[in-house]
Enzyme design. Structure first.
Site, PDB file in Angstrom:
ATOM      1  N   ASP A 184      -4.865   8.843  -0.363  1.00 29.33           N
ATOM      2  CA  ASP A 184      -5.765   9.262   0.972  1.00 29.33           C
ATOM      3  C   ASP A 184      -6.171  10.256   1.753  1.00 29.33           C
ATOM      4  OD1 ASP A 184      -4.152   6.855   1.494  1.00 29.33           O
ATOM      5  OD2 ASP A 184      -2.159   6.603   1.762  1.00 29.33           O
ATOM      6  N   HIS A 221      -4.563  -0.155  -4.904  1.00 33.25           N
ATOM      7  CA  HIS A 221      -6.214  -0.265  -4.285  1.00 33.25           C
ATOM      8  C   HIS A 221      -6.436  -0.265  -5.080  1.00 33.25           C
ATOM      9  CE1 HIS A 221      -4.681  -0.922   0.099  1.00 33.25           C
ATOM     10  NE2 HIS A 221      -4.080  -0.222  -0.258  1.00 33.25           N
ATOM     11  N   SER A 235       0.736  -1.097   0.201  1.00 31.47           N
ATOM     12  CA  SER A 235       0.193  -0.240   0.011  1.00 31.47           C
ATOM     13  C   SER A 235       0.978   1.486  -0.043  1.00 31.47           C
ATOM     14  CB  SER A 235      -1.300  -0.380   1.043  1.00 31.47           C
ATOM     15  OG  SER A 235      -1.517   1.154   1.153  1.00 31.47           O
TER      16      SER A 235
END
Length: 234
Positions: free
Chosen positions: A138, A160, A123
């Site tokens: 984010d 992701h 990630s």
């Protein structure tokens, strides 16, 4: 020669923490049993560094590694310089990169990895291996001195990655966000990594691991699909 394992996330479908990564890591670190892994926990906003270190130690126990968080060092950089392997955990990419700058880790990590020290991250830990963090997903946003990252993989990474929109969602899709990025940054390449995927970087080549293809987007959203198990020059 660079040797890196960049993973989209810590979970895949209903698997427990880092479980789906264990076969990859067992092969990647086959020659490093008992060796020291410097772990960078800065992305873990909702847990302390101690808690994050313990979580990763427990998850990777079967690999028989000595995992030490960089916050254990008088200078965090010392742990990097003493390590046989470097690992960077997921979480918030802005917080991660900000503290990497604050503790002067970027040059130390680059030097180690360019001289052959294995690097693995998931990630946010994959994201910072790229050229910048400008394709992170984010929040909260904090301000590192620069969005430039390690540039060990000299392109953008979007972990992701999920295609399309959920029913009833009226905001931008991930493709639309990346299209906007490429309008502003037309010379960039963005590697979109769906859940359960990884890139194994060896020198100037990358191999796609996992259950899905990785998508490489360029200007005007031109798509180059990197198939599972394929190897390509980057």
């Amino acid at each position: 020669m660079k040797n890196m394992l960049l993973m989209s996330g810590s979970k895949y479908k209903d698997t427990a923490y880092l479980v789906h990564t264990l076969p990859w890591l067992a092969q990647f670190l086959a020659d490093y049993k008992g060796k020291k892994v410097a772990f960078v926990p800065y992305a873990g906003v909702r847990r302390s560094f101690d808690e994050y270190e313990t979580t990763v130690k427990n998850a990777l126990q079967s690999l028989e590694l000595e995992i030490v968080s960089v916050h254990r060092g008088k200078q965090h950089r010392d742990i990097i310089e003493q390590a046989d392997v470097i690992a960077i955990g997921g979480g918030n990419t802005f917080c991660l990169l900000k503290q990497m700058y604050e503790h002067d880790l970027l040059d130390a990590i680059r030097a180690k990895v360019n001289s052959g020290t294995p690097y693995f991250g998931w990630s946010a830990g994959a994201n910072v291996a790229g050229s910048s963090i400008m394709t992170t997903n984010d929040m909260p946003i904090t301000y590192p001195p620069s969005f430039n990252a390690l540039n060990l993989f000299p392109h953008q990474i979007n972990p992701h990655f999920i295609s399309g929109k959920m029913q009833g969602h009226n905001g931008e899709s991930r493709e639309e966000r990346l299209e906007e990025f490429l309008i502003v940054n037309p010379q960039s390449l963005v590697y979109a990594m769906p859940e359960g995927t990884a890139l194994h970087i060896q020198g100037e080549q990358a191999t796609v691991l996992g259950a899905q293809d990785i998508l490489c987007f360029s200007e005007k959203m031109q798509l180059d699909t990197k198939a599972v198990n394929s190897t390509f020059n980057y």
